[in-house]
Design a protein around this motif. Structure first.
Motif, mmCIF file in Angstrom:
data_model
loop_
_atom_site.group_PDB
_atom_site.id
_atom_site.type_symbol
_atom_site.label_atom_id
_atom_site.label_comp_id
_atom_site.label_asym_id
_atom_site.label_seq_id
_atom_site.Cartn_x
_atom_site.Cartn_y
_atom_site.Cartn_z
ATOM 1 N N LEU A 137 30.896 31.804 -65.349
ATOM 2 C CA LEU A 137 29.742 31.392 -65.951
ATOM 3 C C LEU A 137 29.709 29.875 -66.220
ATOM 4 C CD1 LEU A 137 26.962 32.089 -67.609
ATOM 5 C CD2 LEU A 137 28.219 32.220 -69.374
ATOM 6 N N VAL A 138 30.704 29.566 -66.853
ATOM 7 C CA VAL A 138 30.686 28.066 -67.196
ATOM 8 C C VAL A 138 31.000 26.984 -65.893
ATOM 9 C CG1 VAL A 138 31.015 28.412 -69.495
ATOM 10 C CG2 VAL A 138 32.978 28.012 -68.150
ATOM 11 N N ASP A 139 31.319 27.604 -64.796
ATOM 12 C CA ASP A 139 31.674 26.821 -63.517
ATOM 13 C C ASP A 139 30.177 26.897 -62.712
ATOM 14 O OD1 ASP A 139 32.260 26.060 -60.946
ATOM 15 O OD2 ASP A 139 34.390 26.773 -61.331
ATOM 16 N N PRO A 140 29.335 25.984 -62.733
ATOM 17 C CA PRO A 140 28.273 26.202 -61.838
ATOM 18 C C PRO A 140 28.129 26.665 -60.488
ATOM 19 C CG PRO A 140 28.086 24.192 -62.946
ATOM 20 C CD PRO A 140 29.262 24.668 -63.126
ATOM 21 N N ALA A 141 29.063 26.009 -59.653
ATOM 22 C CA ALA A 141 29.202 26.292 -58.290
ATOM 23 C C ALA A 141 29.683 28.024 -58.016
ATOM 24 C CB ALA A 141 30.174 25.666 -57.573
ATOM 25 N N ARG A 142 30.773 28.320 -58.886
ATOM 26 C CA ARG A 142 31.282 29.630 -58.896
ATOM 27 C C ARG A 142 30.276 30.614 -59.487
ATOM 28 N NH1 ARG A 142 36.444 29.628 -62.244
ATOM 29 N NH2 ARG A 142 37.067 31.747 -61.545
ATOM 30 N N PHE A 143 29.455 30.147 -60.414
ATOM 31 C CA PHE A 143 28.525 31.007 -61.017
ATOM 32 C C PHE A 143 27.335 31.529 -59.869
ATOM 33 C CE2 PHE A 143 24.731 31.898 -63.631
ATOM 34 C CZ PHE A 143 24.810 33.212 -64.109
ATOM 35 N N ARG A 144 26.799 30.424 -59.179
ATOM 36 C CA ARG A 144 25.977 30.521 -58.293
ATOM 37 C C ARG A 144 26.168 31.685 -57.271
ATOM 38 N NH1 ARG A 144 20.636 27.981 -58.106
ATOM 39 N NH2 ARG A 144 19.759 29.804 -56.647
ATOM 40 N N GLY A 145 27.688 31.434 -56.662
ATOM 41 C CA GLY A 145 27.998 32.452 -55.624
ATOM 42 C C GLY A 145 28.381 33.808 -56.321
ATOM 43 N N ARG A 146 28.774 33.975 -57.498
ATOM 44 C CA ARG A 146 28.920 35.180 -57.825
ATOM 45 C C ARG A 146 27.669 36.116 -58.159
ATOM 46 N NH1 ARG A 146 31.498 38.190 -57.597
ATOM 47 N NH2 ARG A 146 32.454 39.002 -59.492
ATOM 48 N N LEU A 147 26.613 35.172 -58.858
ATOM 49 C CA LEU A 147 25.262 35.714 -58.938
ATOM 50 C C LEU A 147 24.678 36.362 -57.613
ATOM 51 C CD1 LEU A 147 23.009 36.195 -61.057
ATOM 52 C CD2 LEU A 147 22.244 33.639 -60.563
ATOM 53 N N ALA A 148 24.783 35.425 -56.592
ATOM 54 C CA ALA A 148 24.147 35.891 -55.505
ATOM 55 C C ALA A 148 24.877 37.158 -54.847
ATOM 56 C CB ALA A 148 24.408 34.708 -54.380
ATOM 57 N N GLU A 149 26.172 37.186 -54.952
ATOM 58 C CA GLU A 149 26.978 38.228 -54.447
ATOM 59 C C GLU A 149 26.242 39.627 -55.144
ATOM 60 O OE1 GLU A 149 30.879 36.089 -53.998
ATOM 61 O OE2 GLU A 149 31.118 38.102 -55.299
ATOM 62 N N ASN A 150 26.191 39.531 -56.429
ATOM 63 C CA ASN A 150 25.929 40.492 -57.308
ATOM 64 C C ASN A 150 24.443 40.961 -57.234
ATOM 65 O OD1 ASN A 150 27.910 42.008 -59.411
ATOM 66 N ND2 ASN A 150 28.666 39.859 -59.200
ATOM 67 N N LEU A 151 23.590 40.037 -57.159
ATOM 68 C CA LEU A 151 22.216 40.256 -57.013
ATOM 69 C C LEU A 151 21.788 41.135 -55.887
ATOM 70 C CD1 LEU A 151 19.793 37.617 -58.337
ATOM 71 C CD2 LEU A 151 20.211 39.824 -59.203
ATOM 72 N N LYS A 152 22.406 40.785 -54.760
ATOM 73 C CA LYS A 152 22.213 41.365 -53.257
ATOM 74 C C LYS A 152 22.376 42.793 -53.452
ATOM 75 C CE LYS A 152 24.547 40.643 -49.197
ATOM 76 N NZ LYS A 152 25.299 39.857 -48.548
ATOM 77 N N LEU A 153 23.220 43.447 -54.386
ATOM 78 C CA LEU A 153 23.557 44.727 -54.540
ATOM 79 C C LEU A 153 22.610 45.184 -55.638
ATOM 80 C CD1 LEU A 153 27.673 44.976 -54.499
ATOM 81 C CD2 LEU A 153 25.845 46.234 -53.219
#
Ligand code: IMP
Length: 423
Positions: free
Chosen positions: A150-166
Motif C-alpha cells: 500500500l505504501v509503495d505507489p508503484a507496487r500498489f498500482r500493480g497489485r491493485l490492477a491484478e486484483n481488480l481484474k479478478l
C-alpha cells in the motif's frame, strides 16, 4: 509486570478494552494481533469515552508503544479516521506502529462481504460487513495486498490492477454488481498511504527487540475464543485467530514470550450474529441484562443476544487458551436479579456432559443444566475491594471460579478505570 495476553473468553464484546486499558498502565508495548475494524473497544477515562476499532487502546498511555501487528487486517480509511480523532483530542499517535505484513481491506472486500451474506439467506453469519472474511480469504489464497505494498505507489498500482481484474469479473459475472474503478481506488488509497507511511515498520522486530530488552508486552486479542476460525463455533465465527496462540501467529513472537494469559468473560454471556448459544435467554431476564448492560454493538449498533453464564464454554476457553486467570466484567449488570443461573453442564442425547459433546454444531441439540444462586440488590458499582461485595455476589464469583478451575483475578463493576476490583 510479566508479558500478558488478554483474550476474549466468550463470543467477543467482553469489555476487553477496559481490562487492556487497566493493564496497559504497567506495559511498555501493547500489541493488537488479529481481526480488524470488526472489533470495537470502548474505554472510559473520566468524562471522556474513547471507541477504538483498530488502534490498540494502549495509545491512551503516552509512554506505551502501540503496535498493529502482522495478523491484523487494516481498513486504511478507518485507521486514518482513528488517527485523526485521537490527534484532535490531544492524544499523541507518535508511538503507533503498523506492520508491513498486515493485509489491507479494499472496497471490494466490503462489498463482497455484503453480497456473500445476502447470498446465504437464512444461513447468513451476521458478519459486521467490514470485509473481514473476504480479506482473510485473499490472504490465504496469497493474492492479498499488504501494508508494505500500500505504501509503495508503484507496487500498489500493480497489485491493485491484478486484483481488480479478478474481483471485477466476480462482481459483474457472478453477482451482477457494478465493477470498481482502478483509478478511483488508487487515488483514495494513495492518500491514506501517505498518512500511514510514517508509522509502518517490520513490527516483528519491534516487538521481539522490546521483549529482549525486558520491556513489558501486552497482547490485545480482538473478538473472542468462540469466534476463533479454528476453535470457535464454525462456521459462525470470524476469520482470524482470536485465541491466545493467535498472539504468536499474528505478531511473530515465540510462545515462550508470553508469561500469563488472561481471559476476559462477562458475568453472563452475549453473542452477536447467528450461531449456537445454549444459554440464550429469550425472556424478560434477557431483556433486563441487555438494557442494564447496554448490550448493543460498538461497531454495528446491533442488539446483542444475552444469556446466563456458560461454564462449559468458559472451561473450553480456559483449555484452548491456556488461561492462567480470568477477568470477570459487568458483574454490576446482574444486580437486581432475584435468582441467578450458571450453566455447569449440558444434557446431550440423554446424558450429562461437562465438556463439548463433539463440535459446536452438535451443541445445538443440547440443553443446559444450571445451578441456581441467590442474587443481590445492593449497588456494587462503587466497590473496589472484593470483601466489600455483598455476600451473594462473592458467592457467585467463587462458584464460577470453582466451575472453571482458574482464579478470577480482576472483577469489573462499571465502565471506568477505577471501577475495578483486583483480588
Ligand atoms: P466478521 O468478523 O465481521 O466476519 O463476523 C463474523 C462473526 O463474528 C459475526 O457473528 C460477528 O457478529 C462476530 N464478530 C466479529 N467481530 C466481533 C466483535 O468484535 N465482537 C463480537 N462479535 C464479533
Amino acid at each position: 509486570m510479566p508479558n500478558i495476553a488478554v483474550v476474549g473468553a466468550q463470543w467477543g464484546d467482553e469489555a476487553k478494552g477496559k481490562v487492556v486499558d487497566f493493564l496497559a498502565c504497567e506495559a511498555d508495548v501493547v500489541v493488537r494481533y488479529n481481526g480488524g475494524n470488526n472489533a470495537g473497544h470502548t474505554v472510559v477515562l473520566g468524562s471522556e469515552t474513547f471507541k477504538f476499532h483498530l488502534v490498540p487502546c494502549g495509545i491512551l498511555n503516552a509512554k506505551v508503544l502501540s503496535v498493529i501487528a502482522d495478523g491484523v487486517v487494516v481498513d486504511p480509511e478507518v485507521l486514518v479516521t482513528e488517527m485523526d480523532g485521537l490527534t484532535r483530542r490531544g492524544i499523541s499517535i507518535e508511538k503507533l506502529r503498523v506492520s508491513t505484513n498486515a493485509h489491507v481491506i479494499m472496497p471490494y472486500h466490503r462489498l463482497l462481504d455484503r453480497l456473500e451474506e445476502e447470498g446465504k439467506g437464512r444461513k447468513a453469519i451476521g458478519t459486521t460487513i467490514r470485509g473481514i472474511g473476504p480479506v482473510y480469504a485473499d490472504k490465504a489464497a496469497r493474492i492479498g495486498i499488504r501494508i508494505a505494498e500500500l505504501v509503495d505507489p508503484a507496487r500498489f498500482r500493480g497489485r491493485l490492477a491484478e486484483n481488480l481484474k479478478l474481483k471485477n469479473l466476480l462482481l459483474e459475472k457472478v453477482y451482477g454488481a457494478e465493477p470498481f474503478s482502478e483509478e478511483a481506488i488508487y487515488q483514495e488509497y494513495s492518500a491514506y498511504a501517505e498518512r500511514i507511511r510514517p508509522y509502518v515498520t517490520n513490527t516483528s522486530y519491534v516487538v521481539n527487540w522490546a521483549a529482549a530488552e525486558g520491556q513489558t508486552l501486552l497482547f490485545e486479542g480482538a473478538q473472542g475464543t468462540l469466534l476463533d476460525i479454528d476453535h470457535g463455533t464454525y462456521p459462525y465465527v470470524t476469520s482470524s485467530h482470536s485465541v491466545a496462540g493467535g498472539a504468536c501467529l499474528g505478531t511473530g513472537i515465540g510462545p515462550r514470550a508470553i508469561d500469563r494469559v488472561i481471559g476476559v468473560g462477562k458475568a453472563y454471556t452475549t453473542r452477536v450474529g447467528a450461531g449456537v448459544f445454549p444459554t440464550e435467554l429469550l425472556d424478560d431476564v434477557g431483556d433486563y441484562i441487555r438494557e442494564r448492560g447496554k448490550e448493543y454493538g460498538t461497531t454495528t449498533g446491533r442488539a446483542r443476544r444475552c444469556g446466563w453464564l456458560d461454564t462449559v464454554a468458559l472451561r473450553f476457553s480456559v483449555m484452548v487458551n491456556g488461561l492462567t486467570g480470568l477477568s470477570m466484567t459487568l458483574l454490576d449488570v446482574l444486580t437486581g436479579l432475584e435468582k441467578l443461573k450458571v450453566c455447569k453442564a449440558y444434557k446431550c442425547d440423554g446424558s450429562e456432559t461437562s465438556q463439548l459433546p463433539g463440535d459446536w454444531e452438535t451443541v445445538q441439540e443440547c440443553v443446559p443444566i444450571y445451578n441456581e444462586l441467590p442474587g443481590w440488590s445492593e449497588d456494587i458499582s462503587g466497590i473496589t475491594r472484593f470483601d466489600d461485595l455483598p455476600a451473594n455476589a462473592r458467592a457467585y464469583v467463587k462458584h464460577v471460579e470453582e466451575l472453571v478451575g482458574v482464579p478470577i483475578e480482576i472483577i469489573s463493576v462499571g465502565p471506568e478505570r477505577g471501577q475495578t476490583i483486583v483480588r
